[in-house]
Design a protein around this motif. Structure first.
Motif, PDB file in Angstrom:
ATOM      1  N   ASN A  26     -48.111   1.475 -45.917  1.00 43.42           N
ATOM      2  CA  ASN A  26     -48.246   2.680 -46.728  1.00 43.42           C
ATOM      3  C   ASN A  26     -49.740   2.939 -46.905  1.00 43.42           C
ATOM      4  OD1 ASN A  26     -46.895   4.756 -48.270  1.00 43.42           O
ATOM      5  ND2 ASN A  26     -47.649   3.767 -50.120  1.00 43.42           N
ATOM      6  N   PHE A  27     -50.253   4.004 -46.267  1.00 45.96           N
ATOM      7  CA  PHE A  27     -51.686   4.285 -46.417  1.00 45.96           C
ATOM      8  C   PHE A  27     -52.008   5.704 -46.011  1.00 45.96           C
ATOM      9  CE2 PHE A  27     -51.365   2.513 -42.094  1.00 45.96           C
ATOM     10  CZ  PHE A  27     -52.057   3.449 -41.337  1.00 45.96           C
ATOM     11  N   SER A  28     -53.157   6.154 -46.481  1.00 50.09           N
ATOM     12  CA  SER A  28     -53.763   7.394 -46.011  1.00 50.09           C
ATOM     13  C   SER A  28     -55.272   7.162 -46.017  1.00 50.09           C
ATOM     14  CB  SER A  28     -53.383   8.582 -46.907  1.00 50.09           C
ATOM     15  OG  SER A  28     -54.335   8.788 -47.923  1.00 50.09           O
ATOM     16  N   ALA A  31     -57.173   6.604 -49.476  1.00 44.96           N
ATOM     17  CA  ALA A  31     -56.975   5.425 -50.336  1.00 44.96           C
ATOM     18  C   ALA A  31     -58.300   4.743 -50.658  1.00 44.96           C
ATOM     19  CB  ALA A  31     -56.023   4.445 -49.671  1.00 44.96           C
ATOM     20  N   TYR A  71     -47.335   3.164 -55.227  1.00 46.79           N
ATOM     21  CA  TYR A  71     -46.939   3.719 -53.934  1.00 46.79           C
ATOM     22  C   TYR A  71     -47.622   5.044 -53.592  1.00 46.79           C
ATOM     23  CZ  TYR A  71     -43.493   0.040 -53.791  1.00 46.79           C
ATOM     24  OH  TYR A  71     -42.888  -1.196 -53.775  1.00 46.79           O
ATOM     25  N   LYS A  73     -50.022   6.619 -51.723  1.00 50.06           N
ATOM     26  CA  LYS A  73     -50.830   6.204 -50.572  1.00 50.06           C
ATOM     27  C   LYS A  73     -52.213   6.845 -50.557  1.00 50.06           C
ATOM     28  CE  LYS A  73     -48.901   9.603 -47.417  1.00 50.06           C
ATOM     29  NZ  LYS A  73     -48.063   9.800 -46.266  1.00 50.06           N
ATOM     30  N   ASP A  74     -52.411   7.928 -51.313  1.00 48.98           N
ATOM     31  CA  ASP A  74     -53.740   8.521 -51.399  1.00 48.98           C
ATOM     32  C   ASP A  74     -54.651   7.728 -52.338  1.00 48.98           C
ATOM     33  OD1 ASP A  74     -53.159  10.536 -49.596  1.00 48.98           O
ATOM     34  OD2 ASP A  74     -52.552  11.958 -51.154  1.00 48.98           O
ATOM     35  N   ALA A  77     -53.696   1.760 -50.407  1.00 49.62           N
ATOM     36  CA  ALA A  77     -53.175   1.437 -49.076  1.00 49.62           C
ATOM     37  C   ALA A  77     -52.531   0.055 -49.155  1.00 49.62           C
ATOM     38  CB  ALA A  77     -54.303   1.426 -48.052  1.00 49.62           C
TER      39      ALA A  77
END
Length: 188
Positions: A26-28, A31, A71, A73-74, A77
């Motif tokens: 879970n990431f962007s 993060a 959770y 993701k912004d 991560a």
């Protein structure tokens, strides 16, 4: 196909795992905090949600964080050392994450996360990969030595509970410092 979809569609370990590969991440690129854990467990593999188990509840408790923020993701991560469930050891417990997973993905994913201000090194696999061989609990109690880039923590499994109860310094000193650092990074 975006980079996240590329990672999630990885099948490099097919045939080596007990189930079909299912990378759980879970990431962007936005993060600011990275949680580097071990590898998904069975429940996480089934749901596809990282730390969606008792270990996640304990980790969120340590962070004093609700599921929505955890959770997001912004903000955060979540990238384990092994992206897929590695299976069970003959005498119980999860197998270690396959080292080829980190070799294939780790640096590529980290290069996609330019805004990370601190990484929580959760458990021995992430700590040893990042810092070299060492003792998890010793590093946890000496977390200041790894700031500002890293904050080592034990794996939040039930096995850590006995150590946590026998080590009041963890709740009295480490957890408050962890929360202060995370809150500062996330602007809470």
């Amino acid at each position: 196909m975006g980079f996240l979809k590329t990672v999630r569609s990885c099948t490099a370990c097919a045939g080596k795992l007990p189930f079909a590969p299912r990378p759980v991440i879970n990431f962007s690129p936005k993060a600011r905090l990275l949680i580097a854990g071990q590898a998904p467990g069975t429940r996480v593999h089934e749901t596809g949600i990282p730390f969606n188990d008792a270990s996640g509840e304990r980790l969120r408790s340590w962070l004093d964080m609700d599921r929505d923020l955890f959770y997001d993701k912004d903000q955060i991560a979540i990238v384990p050392m092994g992206l897929c469930y590695p299976g069970v050891l003959p005498k119980g417990g999860d197998r270690p994450p396959p080292p080829e997973c980190a070799a294939l993905w780790r640096e590529r994913i980290l290069s996609f996360l330019p805004n990370i201000q601190m990484t929580l090194l959760v458990g021995s696999y992430s700590q040893n990969y990042t810092l070299g061989k060492g003792k998890v609990y010793e590093r946890t109690l000496n977390f200041e030595n790894y700031l500002p880039d890293y904050f080592p923590l034990p794996h939040p499994s039930w096995r850590t509970g006995a150590w946590e109860r026998a080590t009041p310094e963890f709740q009295d000193r480490v957890i408050p410092a962890l929360r202060r650092r995370v809150d500062k990074i996330l602007g809470r």
